[in-house]
Design a protein around this motif. Sequence first.
Motif, short mmCIF file in Angstrom:
data_model
loop_
_atom_site.label_atom_id
_atom_site.label_comp_id
_atom_site.label_asym_id
_atom_site.label_seq_id
_atom_site.Cartn_x
_atom_site.Cartn_y
_atom_site.Cartn_z
N ALA A 13 -28.38 3.49 8.74
CA ALA A 13 -26.94 3.74 9.20
C ALA A 13 -25.78 2.66 8.97
CB ALA A 13 -26.69 3.66 10.41
N VAL A 14 -26.63 0.69 9.44
CA VAL A 14 -26.19 0.28 9.45
C VAL A 14 -26.22 -0.59 8.12
CG1 VAL A 14 -26.09 -2.77 10.18
CG2 VAL A 14 -26.46 -0.24 11.51
N SER A 15 -27.61 -0.47 7.64
CA SER A 15 -27.27 -1.23 6.43
C SER A 15 -26.76 -0.24 5.24
CB SER A 15 -29.07 -1.36 5.90
OG SER A 15 -29.05 -0.19 5.94
N LEU A 16 -26.88 0.93 4.84
CA LEU A 16 -25.91 1.51 4.03
C LEU A 16 -24.37 1.32 4.10
CD1 LEU A 16 -27.47 5.37 5.31
CD2 LEU A 16 -27.69 3.17 3.17
N ALA A 17 -24.05 0.94 5.27
CA ALA A 17 -22.37 1.08 5.90
C ALA A 17 -22.51 -1.03 5.30
CB ALA A 17 -22.28 0.32 7.60
N ASP A 46 -35.49 7.04 -8.50
CA ASP A 46 -35.82 5.70 -8.30
C ASP A 46 -34.99 5.63 -6.71
OD1 ASP A 46 -35.81 4.28 -10.26
OD2 ASP A 46 -34.60 2.95 -10.62
N VAL A 47 -36.71 5.32 -5.47
CA VAL A 47 -36.62 5.14 -3.98
C VAL A 47 -36.33 3.78 -3.77
CG1 VAL A 47 -37.78 5.73 -2.70
CG2 VAL A 47 -38.32 7.06 -4.01
N VAL A 48 -35.31 3.78 -2.78
CA VAL A 48 -35.18 2.03 -3.07
C VAL A 48 -35.06 1.63 -1.34
CG1 VAL A 48 -34.18 1.73 -5.37
CG2 VAL A 48 -32.65 2.05 -3.39
N GLN A 49 -35.52 -0.05 -1.24
CA GLN A 49 -34.70 0.02 0.27
C GLN A 49 -34.60 -1.61 -0.11
OE1 GLN A 49 -35.50 -0.02 3.16
NE2 GLN A 49 -36.03 0.98 4.28
N VAL A 50 -33.90 -2.28 1.12
CA VAL A 50 -33.40 -3.47 1.57
C VAL A 50 -34.69 -4.27 1.68
CG1 VAL A 50 -31.78 -2.28 3.53
CG2 VAL A 50 -34.51 -3.40 4.03
N ASP A 51 -34.40 -5.03 1.62
CA ASP A 51 -35.69 -6.72 0.92
C ASP A 51 -36.94 -6.40 1.95
OD1 ASP A 51 -37.18 -9.25 1.13
OD2 ASP A 51 -36.01 -9.11 -1.07
N PRO A 52 -38.13 -6.68 1.81
CA PRO A 52 -39.22 -6.70 2.92
C PRO A 52 -39.12 -7.76 3.86
CG PRO A 52 -40.01 -5.73 0.44
CD PRO A 52 -38.13 -6.47 0.52
N ASN A 56 -35.54 -4.39 8.82
CA ASN A 56 -34.68 -3.25 9.17
C ASN A 56 -35.33 -2.36 7.71
OD1 ASN A 56 -32.60 -3.72 11.07
ND2 ASN A 56 -31.27 -4.35 9.46
N TYR A 57 -36.32 -2.64 7.52
CA TYR A 57 -37.76 -2.57 5.97
C TYR A 57 -38.29 -1.91 6.62
CZ TYR A 57 -40.31 -1.71 2.12
OH TYR A 57 -41.42 -1.54 1.34
N SER A 58 -38.77 -0.44 6.29
CA SER A 58 -39.59 0.53 6.85
C SER A 58 -40.26 1.15 5.05
CB SER A 58 -38.45 1.43 7.84
OG SER A 58 -39.69 2.36 7.55
N GLU A 59 -41.60 1.37 5.48
CA GLU A 59 -41.87 2.11 4.50
C GLU A 59 -41.87 3.61 4.75
OE1 GLU A 59 -46.03 0.65 5.11
OE2 GLU A 59 -45.53 0.29 3.51
N TYR A 60 -41.37 4.34 5.51
CA TYR A 60 -40.71 5.15 6.25
C TYR A 60 -39.70 6.03 5.66
CZ TYR A 60 -45.82 4.36 8.18
OH TYR A 60 -46.54 3.15 8.00
N ALA A 61 -38.65 5.48 5.67
CA ALA A 61 -37.15 6.03 4.76
C ALA A 61 -36.66 4.88 4.03
CB ALA A 61 -36.28 6.08 6.22
N ALA A 62 -35.96 5.65 3.81
CA ALA A 62 -35.64 5.15 1.81
C ALA A 62 -33.95 5.79 1.65
CB ALA A 62 -36.79 4.84 1.26
N LEU A 63 -33.81 5.25 -0.08
CA LEU A 63 -32.68 6.13 -0.42
C LEU A 63 -33.26 6.57 -1.68
CD1 LEU A 63 -29.68 4.32 0.20
CD2 LEU A 63 -29.98 5.55 1.43
N PHE A 106 -29.46 -3.17 -1.77
CA PHE A 106 -30.71 -2.23 -1.72
C PHE A 106 -31.44 -2.60 -2.60
CE2 PHE A 106 -28.69 0.29 1.12
CZ PHE A 106 -29.66 0.86 2.14
N PRO A 107 -32.36 -3.88 -2.98
CA PRO A 107 -33.30 -4.40 -3.92
C PRO A 107 -34.17 -4.23 -4.14
CG PRO A 107 -32.67 -6.22 -1.86
CD PRO A 107 -31.68 -4.92 -1.73
#
Length: 237
Positions: A13-17, A46-52, A56-63, A106-107
Amino acid sequence: MKYLTILLVLLLAVSLAASGCTSTTADPAPTPGTAASTTAKYSIGDVVQVDPSNPNYSEYAALLIVDVGEIYYTCEVVVRESPTSAWMIYPENRMTSRHTDLEFGFPHYMEQVDPGTIATWTATPTPTLTPKPTPTLKPDTATLGEKNAAAKALSYLRYSAFSREGLIDQLEFEGFSHTEAVYGADQSGADWYEQAAKKAEQYLKYSSFSRSGLIDQLEFEGFTRSQAEYGVKAVGY
């Protein structure tokens, strides 16, 4: 399920905003099938996330990127039970974001999947080890804002761990009043000690902490000292 805070907080939520992702009803949606800009970093699937290194990084939720237009990406929030489990689409969270905004927020590229094979998540979240009875709401006393805050609190807790104060802050970030946010957090039925244990586990998945450092991090997230100590003990410290 083991979901992160987004970028939440939050994971999402926060990171998306913060990254510029918006609801498809708020921004003009990209035209499906439009040729992607040559500057687009990501492709469909492609499945992407914030920097590890981001808390807020998680292996269990992404875009998940489901469409690439000339200016916008269309993406879905996806979750999974474990790093070896298949991704599932978290319903009603499709959004659009400009290429530059999403790539900045989401790099981290995680993997490539076939969007057509991904199921929608419908499972009931795993209950806490020490569940509390769900409080009975009285429709004639709870305001609409309080009811919506309670529903939003449960939505966040499905994919991320929060302290009580952290969840209240997140609900206020969403626009709820302090009274509504407090009501929502208190009606969630969350065990804040168990939430501290889940948050400690999430931190240790992407970084190493000393016992005192992990306690400090949990206290920074809004957990009390006793909750933080319980959390680190639960993960083996």
